[in-house]
Design an enzyme around this catalytic site. Structure first.
Site, PDB file in Angstrom:
ATOM      1  N   CYS A 189       0.876  -1.161   0.000  1.00  0.00           N
ATOM      2  CA  CYS A 189       0.000   0.000   0.000  1.00  0.00           C
ATOM      3  C   CYS A 189       0.923   1.224   0.000  1.00  0.00           C
ATOM      4  O   CYS A 189       1.964   1.206   0.641  1.00  0.00           O
ATOM      5  CB  CYS A 189      -0.851  -0.025   1.267  1.00  0.00           C
ATOM      6  SG  CYS A 189      -2.014   1.327   1.362  1.00  0.00           S
TER       7      CYS A 189
ATOM      8  N   HIS B  38      -8.368   4.613   1.332  1.00  0.00           N
ATOM      9  CA  HIS B  38      -7.759   4.838   0.021  1.00  0.00           C
ATOM     10  C   HIS B  38      -8.445   6.004  -0.704  1.00  0.00           C
ATOM     11  O   HIS B  38      -9.632   6.236  -0.531  1.00  0.00           O
ATOM     12  CB  HIS B  38      -7.812   3.568  -0.818  1.00  0.00           C
ATOM     13  CG  HIS B  38      -6.954   2.481  -0.246  1.00  0.00           C
ATOM     14  ND1 HIS B  38      -7.068   1.164  -0.592  1.00  0.00           N
ATOM     15  CD2 HIS B  38      -5.954   2.546   0.667  1.00  0.00           C
ATOM     16  CE1 HIS B  38      -6.180   0.454   0.081  1.00  0.00           C
ATOM     17  NE2 HIS B  38      -5.501   1.276   0.862  1.00  0.00           N
TER      18      HIS B  38
ATOM     19  N   GLU C  67      -6.608  12.246  -4.728  1.00  0.00           N
ATOM     20  CA  GLU C  67      -6.865  13.644  -4.400  1.00  0.00           C
ATOM     21  C   GLU C  67      -6.184  14.586  -5.372  1.00  0.00           C
ATOM     22  O   GLU C  67      -5.084  14.305  -5.854  1.00  0.00           O
ATOM     23  CB  GLU C  67      -6.349  13.975  -2.987  1.00  0.00           C
ATOM     24  CG  GLU C  67      -7.317  13.606  -1.886  1.00  0.00           C
ATOM     25  CD  GLU C  67      -6.907  14.141  -0.518  1.00  0.00           C
ATOM     26  OE1 GLU C  67      -7.680  13.915   0.420  1.00  0.00           O
ATOM     27  OE2 GLU C  67      -5.837  14.761  -0.372  1.00  0.00           O
TER      28      GLU C  67
ATOM     29  N   HIS D  22       4.290   1.747   1.708  1.00  0.00           N
ATOM     30  CA  HIS D  22       4.484   1.737   3.159  1.00  0.00           C
ATOM     31  C   HIS D  22       4.094   0.450   3.889  1.00  0.00           C
ATOM     32  O   HIS D  22       4.023   0.456   5.111  1.00  0.00           O
ATOM     33  CB  HIS D  22       3.882   2.995   3.816  1.00  0.00           C
ATOM     34  CG  HIS D  22       2.493   3.364   3.397  1.00  0.00           C
ATOM     35  ND1 HIS D  22       2.128   4.648   3.065  1.00  0.00           N
ATOM     36  CD2 HIS D  22       1.396   2.623   3.274  1.00  0.00           C
ATOM     37  CE1 HIS D  22       0.847   4.671   2.753  1.00  0.00           C
ATOM     38  NE2 HIS D  22       0.382   3.459   2.884  1.00  0.00           N
TER      39      HIS D  22
ATOM     40  N   GLY E  98      -2.794  12.607   4.320  1.00  0.00           N
ATOM     41  CA  GLY E  98      -3.563  13.097   5.465  1.00  0.00           C
ATOM     42  C   GLY E  98      -4.995  12.607   5.377  1.00  0.00           C
ATOM     43  O   GLY E  98      -5.249  11.476   4.982  1.00  0.00           O
TER      44      GLY E  98
ATOM     45  N   SER F   1      -1.998  17.000   3.459  1.00  0.00           N
ATOM     46  CA  SER F   1      -0.995  15.971   3.249  1.00  0.00           C
ATOM     47  C   SER F   1       0.352  16.685   3.224  1.00  0.00           C
ATOM     48  O   SER F   1       0.396  17.910   3.108  1.00  0.00           O
ATOM     49  CB  SER F   1      -1.239  15.245   1.927  1.00  0.00           C
ATOM     50  OG  SER F   1      -2.445  14.514   1.982  1.00  0.00           O
TER      51      SER F   1
ATOM     52  N   HIS G 297       3.919   7.443   7.949  1.00  0.00           N
ATOM     53  CA  HIS G 297       3.220   7.210   6.683  1.00  0.00           C
ATOM     54  C   HIS G 297       1.905   7.971   6.575  1.00  0.00           C
ATOM     55  O   HIS G 297       1.347   8.081   5.495  1.00  0.00           O
ATOM     56  CB  HIS G 297       3.006   5.728   6.435  1.00  0.00           C
ATOM     57  CG  HIS G 297       1.779   5.141   7.089  1.00  0.00           C
ATOM     58  ND1 HIS G 297       1.500   5.270   8.428  1.00  0.00           N
ATOM     59  CD2 HIS G 297       0.758   4.419   6.574  1.00  0.00           C
ATOM     60  CE1 HIS G 297       0.377   4.656   8.708  1.00  0.00           C
ATOM     61  NE2 HIS G 297      -0.111   4.136   7.611  1.00  0.00           N
TER      62      HIS G 297
ATOM     63  N   LYS H  94     -13.044   9.179  -2.958  1.00  0.00           N
ATOM     64  CA  LYS H  94     -12.865   8.384  -1.741  1.00  0.00           C
ATOM     65  C   LYS H  94     -13.562   7.037  -1.869  1.00  0.00           C
ATOM     66  O   LYS H  94     -14.696   6.978  -2.330  1.00  0.00           O
ATOM     67  CB  LYS H  94     -13.509   9.194  -0.597  1.00  0.00           C
ATOM     68  CG  LYS H  94     -13.220   8.693   0.745  1.00  0.00           C
ATOM     69  CD  LYS H  94     -11.849   9.134   1.192  1.00  0.00           C
ATOM     70  CE  LYS H  94     -11.463   8.445   2.464  1.00  0.00           C
ATOM     71  NZ  LYS H  94     -10.038   8.480   2.716  1.00  0.00           N
TER      72      LYS H  94
END
Lengths: 146, 475
Positions: B98, B203, B206, B323, B373, B379, B398, B474
């Site tokens: 991920c 997940h 953006e 990550h 974020g 973020s 992360h 989203k």
């Protein structure tokens, strides 16, 4: 519900885990507790009352102890939901030694009617327990990764 | 977490002394407030990780650490195969590799605002998102194996993206040593129609604006300017990775006693690196990494299509980080070069300036560390530091990490209300699931700004830029 009050059976619940979610099932037998925990699994995704038990999928798992068998059962359901694009709302489990034979009834996922919130990635061994309480009732629980 | 069990080393570093079966100490990074806010389970899980065979130096927890399964999320641990070291399926997790990738659009905020609705709708329409969504790509058995061996390189060779993307992805876009034969048929079947899908939960895709530059020189080297618009994609290896995790956790639990491993928690399921099962898992897990890299590459292709159609631009790749991994890396420990397997579970690799594995264009400034974020906050982009090698085997945080459980979040917020409130603040959210939006409400997460500030202060990575969302797709 306070621990000292008898719980009407069968029943299921979610328990808190900050990042993920815990599922728990309660019943008169391990098999019934497994069936109830499966309902808790569906309830992570959507309201089980919205899922019509229209078609059945057979589940067959084997593991050396009840706890591993419980995780296998949940993971078999996660797998069947993923590859068949189904949701389940009725379950039957028979335990024969280290073997589980079960059926799950459900229907194809409908994104409008079911409003699925989140996908379950897998059942984990965290907070895993299958136990018989002093009053003879059984519980089965673990954390699932979402 | 009660800090009385810890010794404070610096204002952002805390030590859990070895006790009982712990072979090495635990090291936690974070401000006092972050450490106090952490679940006690983090300490318990860190102590468990520190007791695994062959662990080197310490078990680490990043500033965003929280209760995971087996390892804490935000956990880092290195293992030496020559000292009986292990690889742990629980130490990588279900969503193998991920990660986050970020693209430059070359546009500014005004250009996005002119078409914000249209862009949000087009991205939501084009990128498959949420439970039950399927991708437009079907892989037969041969293509599945080619994808698992080739990662993003496979995707580029099939027309998803450009060769120059590959230099901006860890491992050059392809994780070596992947062995598709070690991936079960069930795992492959689960992936069959999930290529190029975002998934659900935390997940997202953006569109973000750079709202603050913290380090001018590194920002310039990364091509970041104040007001510039970026696209970030957060997702992983989808059903295939989840099934690899499920398959190997069970195999590792069943084989633990035969490998002479006593597991303090079954979720720590592991196998010696020098064992058939350990090697099989590494082959499968690396195939899972390639699946995640290919998946993010396909989603990038879909996002580029939308940006070309709506805005006439073709975004370029800044970087792609993973990550949830276990990777073989060379590290100097007490003056000696050693080949170690570094588990990062909810932790980002953060190579500092001069690291030989970085592409030429990034070698002078260090690796971009991309921190996701929430859909309502911010973020961050950080850069790896030289000292992070000594601090935590080149690792950083992360993300924000959850502060409230999903249940607590749905009791407090309603999905549509969250969406409306964000729209009033100029952030357009598109999601198939109102409950999903409530569960992912910005308030359900810790303050990401505090997490990255602690990461910067601890020296794990250097703060470079802050990003704020304009559009969020989203799951």
């Amino acid at each position: 519900m306070p621990a000292d009050q008898p719980r009407p059976l069968p029943a299921w619940e979610h328990f808190e885990h900050r990042a993920d979610m815990g599922v728990a099932g309660f019943g008169a037998s391990p098999a019934e507790a497994f069936e109830q925990a499966a309902l808790a699994l569906t309830a992570i995704i959507c309201d089980p009352a919205r899922v019509r038990p229209e078609l059945a999928v057979a589940i067959d798992c084997e593991a050396p102890d009840l706890e591993l068998l419980f995780v296998d059962w949940l993971n078999a359901l996660v797998y069947e939901m993923a590859v068949r694009h189904l949701l389940f709302s009725r379950f039957r489990v028979r335990l024969e030694g280290s073997r589980l034979r079960g059926e799950a009834w459900g229907e194809p996922l409908d994104r409008v009617r079911h409003e699925p919130a989140v996908e379950v990635k897998g059942a984990t061994y965290t907070a895993l327990a299958v136990r018989q309480a002093d009053d003879g009732t059984w519980s089965a629980r673990c954390v699932v990764d979402v | 977490m009660d800090t009385q069990h810890l010794t404070q080393v610096t204002d952002t570093q805390w030590r859990l002394a070895p006790q009982g079966p712990m072979r090495v100490p635990g090291i936690l990074f974070g401000s006092q407030a972050l450490i106090r806010d952490m679940d006690d389970k983090v300490r318990e899980q860190l102590a468990n990780v520190a007791s695994l065979p062959g662990i080197v130096q310490a078990a680490y927890a990043m500033p965003d650490a929280h209760w995971g399964y087996g390892f804490p999320i935000g956990g880092v641990a290195a293992f030496d195969p020559e000292e009986g070291g292990v690889v742990s399926g629980g130490g990588v997790g279900f969503d193998i590799s991920c990660g986050v990738r970020t693209l430059h659009t070359g546009l500014d905020r005004a250009a996005i605002l002119a078409v914000q609705q249209e862009l949000a709708d087009a991205l939501y329409y084009r990128v498959p998102v949420g439970l039950g969504s399927t991708g437009g790509i079907r892989l037969d058995d041969r293509e599945m194996d080619a994808m698992l061996a080739g990662g993003a390189r496979w995707a580029v060779s099939r027309g998803f993206g450009r060769p120059e993307d590959l230099g901006r992805i860890e491992e050059g876009g392809r994780m070596a040593g992947a062995d598709p034969k070690q991936v079960s048929d069930q795992a492959k079947r689960r992936q069959r129609d999930e290529m190029g899908t975002l998934g659900s939960g935390n997940h997202y895709l953006e569109v973000q604006e750079v709202t603050r530059i913290h380090d001018d020189a590194i920002a310039a080297a990364f091509g970041l300017e104040l007001g510039a618009v970026l696209v970030s994609i957060h997702c992983g290896s989808r059903g295939l990775g989840h099934q690899i995790g499920t398959d190997y956790l069970k195999r590792m639990v069943l084989a633990a006693s035969q490998h002479g491993i006593r597991l303090p928690d079954r979720e720590l399921a592991c196998a010696p690196l020098n064992s058939d099962l350990g090697r099989a898992y590494l082959g499968a897990m690396r195939a899972g990494i390639n699946c995640a890299l290919a998946n993010r590459q396909i989603i990038t292709h879909l996002a580029r299509q939308v940006f070309r159609e709506v805005l006439g631009v073709d975004p370029t790749l800044l970087y792609d980080v993973s990550h949830n991994t276990c990777k073989l890396e060379e590290h100097v420990v007490e003056g000696r070069r050693r080949q170690l397997y570094i588990h990062r579970k909810g932790a980002t690799r953060a190579f500092g300036p001069g690291h030989p594995d970085l592409p030429e264009s990034l070698r002078a400034v260090g690796q971009p560390v991309l921190i996701g974020g929430t859909m309502g906050t911010a973020s961050y982009i950080l850069a790896g530091t030289v000292q992070s090698q000594e601090l935590a085997f080149n690792s950083a945080c992360h993300g924000a990490g959850r502060a409230l459980s999903r249940h607590a979040a749905t009791r407090r917020w309603q999905g549509r209300a969250v969406q409306n409130e964000l729209a009033q603040r100029g952030i357009l959210v598109r999601s198939p699931s109102p409950r999903g939006m409530a569960e992912e409400a910005p308030g359900a997460y810790k303050d990401v700004s505090e997490v990255v500030a602690a990461t910067d202060r601890a020296g794990l990575a250097r703060l470079v830029a802050r990003l704020e969302p304009l559009v969020c797709i989203k799951g």
